[in-house]
Write an enzyme that holds these catalytic residues in place. Structure first.
Site, short mmCIF file in Angstrom:
data_model
loop_
_atom_site.label_atom_id
_atom_site.label_comp_id
_atom_site.label_asym_id
_atom_site.label_seq_id
_atom_site.Cartn_x
_atom_site.Cartn_y
_atom_site.Cartn_z
N LYS A 1 0.86 -1.19 0.00
CA LYS A 1 0.00 0.00 0.00
C LYS A 1 0.90 1.25 0.00
O LYS A 1 2.12 1.14 0.17
CB LYS A 1 -0.91 -0.03 1.23
CG LYS A 1 -0.14 0.12 2.53
CD LYS A 1 -1.02 -0.02 3.75
CE LYS A 1 -0.18 0.22 4.99
NZ LYS A 1 -0.71 -0.42 6.19
N TYR B 1 17.62 32.93 0.10
CA TYR B 1 16.60 33.93 0.49
C TYR B 1 16.85 34.49 1.89
O TYR B 1 17.18 33.73 2.82
CB TYR B 1 15.22 33.29 0.52
CG TYR B 1 14.62 32.98 -0.84
CD1 TYR B 1 14.28 34.00 -1.72
CD2 TYR B 1 14.37 31.66 -1.21
CE1 TYR B 1 13.71 33.72 -2.95
CE2 TYR B 1 13.81 31.37 -2.45
CZ TYR B 1 13.47 32.40 -3.30
OH TYR B 1 12.90 32.11 -4.51
C1 LIG Z 1 0.15 -1.46 6.71
C2 LIG Z 1 -0.42 -2.72 7.19
C3 LIG Z 1 0.41 -3.82 7.45
C4 LIG Z 1 1.92 -3.75 7.35
O1 LIG Z 1 2.47 -3.08 8.46
P1 LIG Z 1 4.05 -2.95 8.66
O2 LIG Z 1 4.20 -2.39 10.02
O3 LIG Z 1 4.54 -2.01 7.61
O4 LIG Z 1 4.63 -4.30 8.49
C5 LIG Z 1 -0.19 -5.00 7.82
N1 LIG Z 1 -1.54 -5.09 7.95
C6 LIG Z 1 -2.37 -4.05 7.73
C7 LIG Z 1 -3.84 -4.22 7.88
C8 LIG Z 1 -1.83 -2.83 7.35
O5 LIG Z 1 -2.64 -1.79 7.14
#
Ligand SMILES: *Cc1c(COP(=O)(O)O)cnc(C)c1O
EC number: 5.1.1.1
Length: 392
Positions: free
Chosen positions: A40, A282
């Protein structure tokens, strides 16, 4: 007419570092625990379209995105036909048919969405691949306890339409021991839901709950799959998780088993000398206290190099740290290179990542909080080109 020119900066992705991280992560659990690569936020700023294929060639075959539009990008990008894409968050009812048709897995956390999925699956004459998200205490999305029975009975009754690919939850901050009991309670709630599911469903579907932090520090929360984001990119979810793992592996500080995949670089576009008593850039933000050699670098807040780095940020040139002097402009920064003999136009400037023996960490972008890594990464503009550096 030329179709394009090089941009003032590029982001390099190190395939070797990614392979290293995935190997390291896989060894932290039993072989039977599957890893889903969380991509994501434009793959945490690495670029979905650039990152996904190298993750596939590093052995990942399951990817987690936030929304249907990200799933579409991932779908178009995947190079292995068997690669699975899972939507963990936003999907609209009118996007369900697309997901079902394309075998895209998606979370369900509301009864009306469950009904809509059953309807869409009937219409498509194809099973929807769903993950039932359980509310265990994060209090964001997830089926609440009073609905569990109805949810499991509904999917059991409609198994021709619904294939439950997973039962899942999300912990509210496993990267900090301060949340220890909250996470334990969440895990107990999950167990309760799983017991009920066992009674109602023909068989218990795969279970997943951990993201990077819980995966690295709480083995009992591994279940069948873990959703790994930040750690695959080579960053620790928190200092605490880092210290805990380094201690448990008996590693020295500095021997970081995770390698940063991303490196952001530009080049010197101009060199000039200024005299003692001159202001640089600046206003009166920086006054040269002596004769200084100044390098201009074509990076500014338009590229994600924040104004808060005025007189404070650092870059690497010739493997040496050099500080920002004066205001960060929209398209330029001015760097003090008085101490770097031979610094000249065209020389590589590293904004994030390694050069020689030194490294500019993402954290050095003005951070004091645990989770800033995430925010700095996802804010790297999508317009900066991503280039894969082949590890071999
Ligand atoms: C972003 C997310 C993860 C991954 O988390 P990390 O801390 O980057 O490993 C896992 N599960 C869900 C539902 C998330 O939104």
């Amino acid at each position: 007419m030329k179709s394009s020119f090089l941009q003032p900066s590029v982001i390099e992705l190190d395939e070797g570092a990614l392979k290293n991280n995935i190997q390291f992560l896989k060894h932290r659990a039993k072989n039977s625990v599957k890893l889903s690569s969380v991509i994501k936020g434009n793959a945490y700023g690495h670029g979905i379209t650039n990152f996904l294929p190298i993750a596939e060639s590093s052995g990942m075959n399951h990817f987690s995105v936030f929304s249907a539009n990200e799933a579409l990008i991932a779908k178009k990008t995947q190079t292995h036909p068997e690669t699975d894409i899972m939507i963990m968050g936003m999907i609209r009812d009118d996007e369900l048919e697309w997901a079902i048709e394309n075998d895209v897995e998606f979370y369900i956390f509301e009864l009306d969405r469950l009904e809509a999925a059953i309807e869409s699956a009937k219409k498509m004459q194809k099973r929807a691949r769903v993950h039932l998200q359980i509310e265990t205490g994060m209090n964001r999305t997830g089926f609440e306890e009073p609905t569990w029975k109805q949810v499991f009975e509904t999917v059991q009754k409609n198994k021709k339409e619904i294939k439950v690919e997973g039962i899942c939850t999300h912990y509210a901050g496993a990267e900090s021991v301060a949340n220890y009991y909250r996470i334990e309670n969440q895990n107990n709630q999950l167990q309760k839901a799983l017991n009920l599911a066992k009674d109602i469903l023909d068989e218990l579907p795969p279970v997943h709950a951990a993201s990077s932090a819980a995966y690295l520090s709480r083995p009992k929360m591994h279940y069948d799959m873990a959703r790994i984001g930040i750690a695959q990119y080579g960053f620790w979810p928190s200092r605490e998780t880092y210290m805990q793992i380094m201690k448990s592996l008996d590693l020295d500080q500095g021997e970081d088993p995770l390698k940063r995949v991303l490196r952001w670089k530009s080049e010197i576009m101009n060199i000039k000398w200024v005299n003692s008593g001159d202001f640089i850039g600046y206003g009166n933000v920086y006054l040269a206290g002596r004769r200084m050699k100044i390098a201009t670098v074509p990076i500014g807040y338009t590229h994600g190099f924040g104004r808060n780095l005025t007189n404070a940020g650092y870059v690497l040139i010739h493997g040496t740290r050099a500080g920002v002097v004066g205001l960060v402009n929209m398209n330029m920064i001015t760097i003090n290179v008085t101490h770097i003999d031979g610094a000249k136009k065209g020389d590589e400037v590293v904004l994030i990542g390694q050069q020689g023996d030194d490294e500019i960490t993402v954290a050095s972008f003005g951070e004091m909080t645990n989770n800033l890594n995430y925010e700095v990464l996802v804010r790297l503009p999508t317009t900066i080109p991503r280039i894969v550096q082949n590890g071999d």
